[in-house]
Design an enzyme around this catalytic site. Structure first.
Site, short mmCIF file in Angstrom:
data_model
loop_
_atom_site.label_atom_id
_atom_site.label_comp_id
_atom_site.label_asym_id
_atom_site.label_seq_id
_atom_site.Cartn_x
_atom_site.Cartn_y
_atom_site.Cartn_z
CG HIS A 1 44.87 84.62 46.60
ND1 HIS A 1 45.19 85.02 45.32
CD2 HIS A 1 43.52 84.39 46.59
CE1 HIS A 1 44.11 85.04 44.58
NE2 HIS A 1 43.08 84.67 45.32
CG ASN B 1 41.52 87.14 42.93
OD1 ASN B 1 42.45 86.44 42.52
ND2 ASN B 1 40.58 86.66 43.72
CB CYS C 1 42.99 81.40 44.53
SG CYS C 1 41.73 82.21 43.56
#
Ligand code: COA
Length: 330
Positions: free
Chosen positions: A255, A285, A114
């Site tokens: 994020h 996500n 990520c």
């Protein structure tokens, strides 16, 4: 001599296939209500069987190049941040270079899950800053659906597929675009919090590794949640400390993990939630892809145009555990 670095263009690509929470109710023991309440996610995009990461990355890059007014031949380097490359090698970046016709570029993949896109932008900025490259293409892309266990309700509801890309050039080529000001990266080693254990040199692919599900993404949700809120808050504070403080912030593009994480960080920072850009409801996500996808959406929503002269903080945190930010002057 150092050259001022700018973001010349932003692009994104989301696969067409939408999987709603109600669709997931048919696959695992979950509910739309539970997912929305705990995460804010309502749907996510999933790549078609024919699409792999380089395909998504190519589409996002085409948009970014067009947005930047930069030709594919001008790109000197392509960096692809991803945890789901087309294959272990050759690098997915090479396929993107071929697809786009970047005939003067080299390229490599960056593996930091990520945090990957933020780290890739940091690396790319150094090439532009030193004058060794005139234009660098930075991509965040994931096809996480390929490593998702659709029998594990604690993970499969969270993640989606997608790609985003930016083109970095000297700032004076960006037509008054956003300037790259500063960046930071850090780590807090915790190997098991989010991991795909199988397929590497520690647990090579075998019948046993497949049978045990080692090729799937595995995660300790609560541990990750706590780390994310704490780290997110620290990153935002740190990013503005030398640049006039939080009052200079025009937008935070974090994020996209979970709406509750964004809200908890906003509360701890005592900043209005409107400052934090979120599209997690629509895409879930998407790991390394989430920040450039959100940057493109923020641009299209006029969020950057509305905050000229202010700061934009892009911060990421995830598997590793790893974290970092880059700060732009809009
Ligand atoms: C995963 C996450 C949404 C879980 O939310 P939570 O409030 O921590 O929930 P818990 O894990 O405490 O689980 C609560 C209950 O819901 C259940 N549950 C878990 N997933 C579920 C689902 N999809 N649907 C319904 N129930 C679910 C659990 O089994 C547990 O039941 P129990 O109390 O009977 O044991 C949350 O921890 C999170 O978002 N963490 C961050 C994860 C992340 O973003 N990782 C990516 C890093 S880049």
């Amino acid at each position: 001599m150092t050259i001022r670095v700018g973001v010349a263009g932003i692009g994104s690509y989301l696969p067409e296939r939408t999987v709603t929470n109600h669709d997931l109710e048919k696959v695992v023991d979950t509910s739309d209500e539970w997912i929305v309440q705990r995460t804010g996610i309502r749907e996510r995009r999933i790549a078609s069987d024919e699409q792999c990461s380089s395909d998504l990355a190519t589409e996002a890059s085409r948009m970014a190049l067009e947005d930047a007014g930069v030709d594919a031949e001008e790109i000197g380097l392509v960096i692809v941040a991803t945890a789901t490359p087309d294959q272990q090698f050759p690098a997915t970046a090479l396929r993107v270079i071929e697809n786009l016709g970047c005939s003067n570029a080299g390229g490599w993949d960056l593996s930091a899950a990520c945090s990957g896109f933020v780290f890739a932008v940091q690396a790319a900025a150094q090439y532009v800053r030193t004058g060794s490259m005139g234009a660098v293409l930075v991509i965040g892309v994931e096809t996480l659906s390929r490593i998702m266990n659709y029998e594990d309700r604690t993970t499969c509801i969270l993640f989606g597929d997608g790609a985003g890309a930016v083109v970095l050039t000297p700032h004076d080529r960006t037509d008054g675009g956003m300037e790259y000001l500063a960046a930071y990266m850090g780590s807090a080693p915790d190997r098991d919090a989010i991991i795909q254990p199988g397929g590497g040199s520690r647990i090579p692919a075998s019948h046993e590794s497949i049978d045990s599900g080692a090729h799937f993404l595995q995660m300790d949700g609560r541990r990750t949640f706590k780390f994310a809120v704490r780290t997110f808050t620290d990153l935002v504070r740190r990013s503005v400390a030398d640049h006039g403080g939080a009052s200079e912030l025009g937008i935070v593009v974090p994020h996209q993990m979970n709406q509750r994480i964004i809200e908890a960080a906003a509360e701890r920072l005592e900043l209005p939630i409107e400052l934090f850009f979120s599209n997690v409801a629509s895409f879930g996500n998407t790991s390394a892809a989430s920040i450039p996808i959100a940057m493109r959406d923020a641009k299209e929503a006029g969020r950057f145009a509305a905050i000229r002269g202010k700061l934009a903080c892009m911060c990421a945190f995830g598997s590793g555990l790893s974290f970092g930010y880059f700060l732009l002057r809009v």
